[in-house]
Write an enzyme that holds these catalytic residues in place. Structure first.
Site, PDB file in Angstrom:
ATOM      1  N   GLY A   1       1.049  -1.019   4.119  1.00 20.51           N
ATOM      2  CA  GLY A   1       0.500  -2.144   3.823  1.00 20.51           C
ATOM      3  C   GLY A   1       0.862  -3.015   4.859  1.00 20.51           C
TER       4      GLY A   1
ATOM      5  CB  THR B   1       0.066  -8.013  20.936  1.00 20.42           C
ATOM      6  OG1 THR B   1      -0.825  -7.708  19.813  1.00 20.42           O
ATOM      7  CG2 THR B   1       0.984  -8.863  19.922  1.00 20.42           C
ATOM      8  CG  LEU B   2      -1.939  -9.161  26.044  1.00 19.97           C
ATOM      9  CD1 LEU B   2      -1.507  -9.793  27.323  1.00 19.97           C
ATOM     10  CD2 LEU B   2      -3.422  -9.690  25.702  1.00 19.97           C
ATOM     11  N   GLY B   3      -1.371  -4.644  23.776  1.00 20.46           N
ATOM     12  CA  GLY B   3      -0.870  -3.380  23.956  1.00 20.46           C
ATOM     13  C   GLY B   3       0.266  -3.088  25.102  1.00 20.46           C
TER      14      GLY B   3
ATOM     15  CB  SER C   1       8.662   3.336  12.167  1.00 26.38           C
ATOM     16  OG  SER C   1       7.705   2.147  12.145  1.00 26.38           O
TER      17      SER C   1
ATOM     18  CG  ASP D   1       0.652   3.454   4.702  1.00 24.89           C
ATOM     19  OD1 ASP D   1      -0.206   2.783   4.208  1.00 24.89           O
ATOM     20  OD2 ASP D   1       1.307   2.856   5.643  1.00 24.89           O
TER      21      ASP D   1
ATOM     22  CG  ASP E   1       2.182  -4.694  10.118  1.00 25.69           C
ATOM     23  OD1 ASP E   1       1.359  -5.553  10.445  1.00 25.69           O
ATOM     24  OD2 ASP E   1       1.838  -3.426   9.579  1.00 25.69           O
TER      25      ASP E   1
ATOM     26  CG  ASN F   1      -2.093  -0.939   1.155  1.00 24.27           C
ATOM     27  OD1 ASN F   1      -2.310  -1.437   0.255  1.00 24.27           O
ATOM     28  ND2 ASN F   1      -2.561  -1.299   2.489  1.00 24.27           N
TER      29      ASN F   1
ATOM     30  N   GLY G   1       5.621   7.190  10.848  1.00 28.72           N
ATOM     31  CA  GLY G   1       5.657   6.206   9.575  1.00 28.72           C
ATOM     32  C   GLY G   1       5.189   4.862   9.839  1.00 28.72           C
TER      33      GLY G   1
END
Length: 294
Positions: free
Chosen positions: A38, A211-213, A282, A12, A243, A10, A278
């Protein structure tokens, strides 16, 4: 051992906002940035930067050559990317003052995967190779079926979560990598422990990473659970956090065979990613992650 990421590519468009736009509201963005993105592209870059031998399968339109170049520059093999006569997939992303994001996605060329293309791509891989999938391309179910027949290890990140996910042959998935929201939508359970239990009841041979933030992450299979805390940093943009986590978890698992090490490296890499703006830009390199003072 090779990794095939059959996924989205993608463009962005990232708008910096004081807050997310509400219904009927008009509000000026303070900044616009354009990035390659993406979930597929981001995960391929994370896999490559973490040291995996990764190949990307997918589609771009005439406006997508910069995405192919971005992948190549990151060390991803791009020979399996097809050019189609359709606009490249793209995303409109709002990032608020806290670093949280809201995303509108248009599939474009990502939704032009064909059966013949799937067969041609999978010919390059063998039993025991890894296949990474998300939910931003079409024919995901067909890809799972054909990869399973070849004996590949199938990793599914069920994002974005929708009804199409429920129609997939999920019993053939080797790894689920998902967040709490996706876990709740998939299982109907809210508590992390209940989400994991329900997934393992449904798919007893699967390995799951939830994943739990800000509460970290947890790995679970039929025999054990492993918890991983976060590395605390000041968040600037969380767009590529998941990702980055996926790419570093799988790459480290392939390299070391240790789920604990894979969780730790994924947590470290994600912390670096959210401290930068980004998506793809990043994602840190392996040297950065290993040398980071976190």
């Amino acid at each position: 051992m090779k990794v095939l990421n059959f996924g989205s590519l993608n463009l962005d468009l990232v708008y910096q906002m004081e807050h997310f736009i509400r219904a009927g509201e008009t509000f000026a963005a303070s900044r616009l940035d354009k990035f390659p993105g993406g979930k597929g592209l981001n995960q391929s870059i994370a896999l490559a930067r973490a040291g995996a031998e990764v190949y990307h399968g997918g589609n771009v339109g005439p406006d997508g050559e910069a995405l192919v170049e971005t992948l190549g520059n990151a060390g991803v093999d791009t020979r399996l990317i097809r050019r189609v006569e359709e606009v490249t997939g793209h995303a409109v992303i709002q990032v608020d003052s806290r670093g949280d994001n809201s995303i509108i996605l248009y599939g474009g060329a990502n939704m032009r995967v064909t059966s013949g293309q799937i067969d041609q791509v999978l010919e390059e891989f063998a039993p025991g190779d890894y296949l990474i999938l998300q939910n931003e391309i079409n024919r995901v179910g067909e890809i799972i079926e054909k990869a399973f027949e070849k004996g590949m290890l199938i990793v599914l990140n069920p994002s974005p979560m929708n009804e199409e996910i429920r129609k997939l042959p999920l019993e053939k998935v080797s790894f689920f990598l998902l967040n709490e929201i996706e876990g709740e939508e998939l299982t109907g359970k809210r508590e992390p422990g209940e989400i994991l239990e329900e997934l393992l009841i449904r798919y007893p041979h699967a390995r799951i990473v939830l994943t739990l933030g800000g509460k970290g992450s947890v790995y679970a299979d039929a025999e054990k659970r492993i918890y991983q805390d976060i590395y605390k940093v000041e968040a600037v943009d969380t767009t590529a956090a998941g990702d980055t986590f996926t790419g570093y978890f799988i790459s480290t698992l392939i390299r070391t065979g240790s789920c604990q090490k894979a969780l730790d490296m994924a947590a470290r890499a994600s912390a670096i990613a959210v401290s930068r703006k980004g998506a793809a830009p990043s994602i840190p390199t392996l040297d950065e992650v290993c040398g980071a003072g976190i």
